[in-house]
Write a protein that holds these residues in place. Structure first.
Motif, PDB file in Angstrom:
ATOM      1  N   HIS A  59       0.813  -1.312  -0.032  1.00 27.41           N
ATOM      2  CA  HIS A  59       0.178   0.001  -0.065  1.00 27.41           C
ATOM      3  C   HIS A  59       0.849   1.089  -0.222  1.00 27.41           C
ATOM      4  O   HIS A  59       1.819   1.236   0.523  1.00 27.41           O
ATOM      5  CB  HIS A  59      -0.960   0.071   1.174  1.00 27.41           C
ATOM      6  CG  HIS A  59      -1.807  -1.160   1.249  1.00 27.41           C
ATOM      7  ND1 HIS A  59      -2.038  -1.940   2.359  1.00 27.41           N
ATOM      8  CD2 HIS A  59      -2.767  -1.577   0.318  1.00 27.41           C
ATOM      9  CE1 HIS A  59      -3.149  -2.684   1.989  1.00 27.41           C
ATOM     10  NE2 HIS A  59      -3.490  -2.544   0.597  1.00 27.41           N
ATOM     11  N   GLU A  62       2.105   3.661   3.303  1.00 26.18           N
ATOM     12  CA  GLU A  62       2.607   3.117   4.536  1.00 26.18           C
ATOM     13  C   GLU A  62       4.018   3.125   4.627  1.00 26.18           C
ATOM     14  O   GLU A  62       4.664   2.519   3.615  1.00 26.18           O
ATOM     15  CB  GLU A  62       2.016   1.729   4.607  1.00 26.18           C
ATOM     16  CG  GLU A  62       0.528   1.569   4.616  1.00 26.18           C
ATOM     17  CD  GLU A  62      -0.117   0.327   4.572  1.00 26.18           C
ATOM     18  OE1 GLU A  62       0.524  -0.710   4.457  1.00 26.18           O
ATOM     19  OE2 GLU A  62      -1.259   0.017   4.447  1.00 26.18           O
ATOM     20  N   ARG A 101      -3.065   4.924  -0.847  1.00 28.78           N
ATOM     21  CA  ARG A 101      -3.093   3.345  -0.566  1.00 28.78           C
ATOM     22  C   ARG A 101      -3.362   2.653  -2.045  1.00 28.78           C
ATOM     23  O   ARG A 101      -2.463   1.620  -2.179  1.00 28.78           O
ATOM     24  CB  ARG A 101      -4.447   3.124   0.026  1.00 28.78           C
ATOM     25  CG  ARG A 101      -4.600   1.790   0.610  1.00 28.78           C
ATOM     26  CD  ARG A 101      -5.835   1.451   1.518  1.00 28.78           C
ATOM     27  NE  ARG A 101      -6.175   0.284   1.943  1.00 28.78           N
ATOM     28  CZ  ARG A 101      -5.256  -0.319   2.728  1.00 28.78           C
ATOM     29  NH1 ARG A 101      -4.623   0.175   3.415  1.00 28.78           N
ATOM     30  NH2 ARG A 101      -5.836  -1.692   3.187  1.00 28.78           N
ATOM     31  N   HIS A 145       3.603  -3.690   6.193  1.00 33.79           N
ATOM     32  CA  HIS A 145       2.437  -2.806   6.041  1.00 33.79           C
ATOM     33  C   HIS A 145       2.480  -2.026   7.241  1.00 33.79           C
ATOM     34  O   HIS A 145       2.970  -2.267   8.549  1.00 33.79           O
ATOM     35  CB  HIS A 145       1.050  -3.371   6.266  1.00 33.79           C
ATOM     36  CG  HIS A 145       0.691  -4.138   4.953  1.00 33.79           C
ATOM     37  ND1 HIS A 145      -0.027  -3.861   3.927  1.00 33.79           N
ATOM     38  CD2 HIS A 145       1.395  -5.482   4.313  1.00 33.79           C
ATOM     39  CE1 HIS A 145      -0.054  -4.734   3.051  1.00 33.79           C
ATOM     40  NE2 HIS A 145       0.782  -5.684   3.262  1.00 33.79           N
ATOM     41  N   SER A 146       1.735  -0.882   7.370  1.00 29.62           N
ATOM     42  CA  SER A 146       1.252   0.046   8.813  1.00 29.62           C
ATOM     43  C   SER A 146      -0.288   0.464   8.237  1.00 29.62           C
ATOM     44  O   SER A 146      -0.856   0.239   7.487  1.00 29.62           O
ATOM     45  CB  SER A 146       2.247   1.086   9.049  1.00 29.62           C
ATOM     46  OG  SER A 146       2.219   2.168   7.987  1.00 29.62           O
TER      47      SER A 146
HETATM   48 ZN   LIG Z   1      -1.129  -1.936   4.041  1.00 33.96          ZN
END
Ligand SMILES: [Zn+2]
Length: 333
Positions: A59, A62, A101, A145-146
Motif C-alpha cells: 500500500h 505506509e 493506498r 504494512h502499517s
Molecule cells: Zn497495508
C-alpha cells in the motif's frame, strides 16, 4: 492460457553481488508513448543459502517498510550475507509515488489484486509478476504494512491461522524472531486477493506487519522495523549474528470479528482510549459528534469486548463504515 509477464528486471536475480535496478513494466500513455513504470528492486546474493523476499509499499501510504528497506538496500554488503535477499521497498510503486493506498493509474489495491493477471491492469501485472517470478524463488517472505493515512496501530508482526500447522509454526517462529513489541495472530475480514493468502498457499514462511500508520512514521517505529528486518534475516539464516529481542513481547489474538468496531455515523472523531491501553467490555472508547450543528449529543462507542486497543481510526473526521478501532486479546506476555 497463461501469458508471460511483460515485466522485465533490469538486473540479474541470481548473480553474486549487490545489484540495484528496476522491474520495468511497459506503460504506454499520453505523456510517454513507449514509457514504463520503473519499480525499484535490489538483489543481494552471496553463494548458496536461503532466499528472503522483503517487500514494502504494498500500500502506497505506509512508510515503515519502505524507509527500512531503502536503507537496507543501500547499506547491506553481499559479504554480510549467505544466500539471497530480494528487496522491493515500494512494491506498488505508482501508489507509493502518489502517497496513496491504491494506484492512481487504475485504482488498484495491490493487496486485493493477487494472483493478478499478466495482461491485466498495471496493478494486476505487478501482482502477477511478484507471485509467479519472485515468490517461487523465496523461502521466507516479509511484507511490511502499517495503517496508512486512515489507521494507526500498535507496532506488531503478524501471522494467520493456517491449515498446515507445520507451516503455521514456522511462520510463528519467524514472527517471534522479528521481535516487534507485539505479535498478533491476525484475523482478516477480507482475505481474497491478498498477497498474504497467495504466499501462504505457496507454502512459504510468511510474516506480515502493522508497524504504525497515520501516513508518516517516527524514529521509534523505524527502529522497531530495522531491528525486525535484521532479526528476520538472522532467523532465516541469511545474516549472521544474535537476534535482538524487544524489551516487551506481548502476544495478541484476534479470535473473531467482534474485535472490529465500525463507525455507524459520520462526524468528528474523539478517541477516548489511546493505542496500547487495556479496555473492559462496555468502556467508552470513542465519541462521534454531528458536525452540522451544535447541541446534538455525541454518539458513544463502547468496547464490545475486553482487550487491548491495537488499532484506531486516525483522521480527525470519521465516516459511516470506517474502522473505528480494533480490540485484540492479550494472550500472554
Ligand atoms: Zn497495508
Amino acid at each position: 492460457m497463461t501469458h508471460a509477464s511483460p515485466i522485465t528486471p533490469t538486473i540479474p536475480l541470481d548473480t553474486d553481488g549487490v545489484f540495484h535496478g528496476f522491474l520495468k513494466l511497459p506503460y504506454s500513455r499520453d505523456d510517454s508513448a513507449w514509457g514504463a513504470v520503473m519499480i525499484p528492486i535490489t538483489v543481494i546474493k552471496n553463494g548458496t543459502g536461503p532466499t528472503a523476499l522483503l517487500t514494502g509499499g504494498n500500500h502506497g501510504d505506509e512508510y515503515e517498510g519502505p524507509v527500512s528497506l531503502f536503507k537496507l538496500a543501500s547499506n547491506l554488503a553481499a559479504t554480510e550475507i549467505s544466500g539471497r535477499i530480494i528487496i522491493l521497498p515500494a512494491m506498488n510503486y505508482p501508489a507509493f509515488k502518489n502517497a496513496s493506498r491504491t494506484s492512481p493509474i487504475d485504482k488498484g489495491n495491490l493487496n486485493r489484486s493477487f494472483p493478478g493477471r499478466a495482461n491485466g491492469t498495471v496493478t494486476e501485472k505487478i501482482a502477477d509478476y511478484v507471485l509467479r517470478y519472485l515468490v517461487p524463488e523465496a523461502d521466507f517472505v516479509l511484507d511490511m504494512h502499517s495503517g496508512g493515512k486512515t489507521l494507526d496501530f500498535v507496532p506488531f508482526a503478524a501471522v494467520h491461522v493456517l491449515p498446515d500447522k507445520k507451516q503455521e509454526a514456522a511462520c510463528v517462529a519467524a514472527m517471534r524472531a522479528f521481535g516487534a513489541p507485539y505479535s498478533m495472530m491476525m484475523l482478516e475480514l477480507d482475505s481474497v486477493g491478498m498477497f498474504d493468502t497467495v504466499v501462504e498457499e505457496a507454502g512459504k514462511t510468511f510474516v506480515t506487519t502493522e508497524l504504525g500508520g497515520g501516513g508518516s512514521t517516527g524514529a521509534q517505529r523505524v527502529a522497531i522495523t530495522d531491528r525486525g528486518v535484521r532479526n528476520f534475516l538472522i532467523h532465516a539464516g541469511i545474516v549472521s549474528g544474535e537476534i535482538e529481542h524487544p524489551d516487551q513481547a506481548v502476544m495478541l489474538d484476534m479470535p473473531d470479528d467482534t474485535c472490529f468496531v465500525a463507525s455507524e455515523n459520520t462526524g468528528l472523531f474523539e478517541p477516548c482510549v489511546d493505542l496500547g491501553e487495556m479496555v473492559k467490555a462496555g468502556d467508552i472508547i470513542a465519541r462521534v459528534y454531528d458536525t452540522e450543528r451544535t447541541g446534538i449529543p455525541a454518539t458513544v462507542y463502547t468496547a464490545p469486548r475486553g482487550g487491548i486497543l491495537s488499532c484506531r481510526h486516525y483522521p480527525g473526521l470519521i465516516k459511516t463504515g470506517d474502522c473505528l478501532a480494533v480490540i485484540a486479546d492479550v494472550v500472554a506476555a
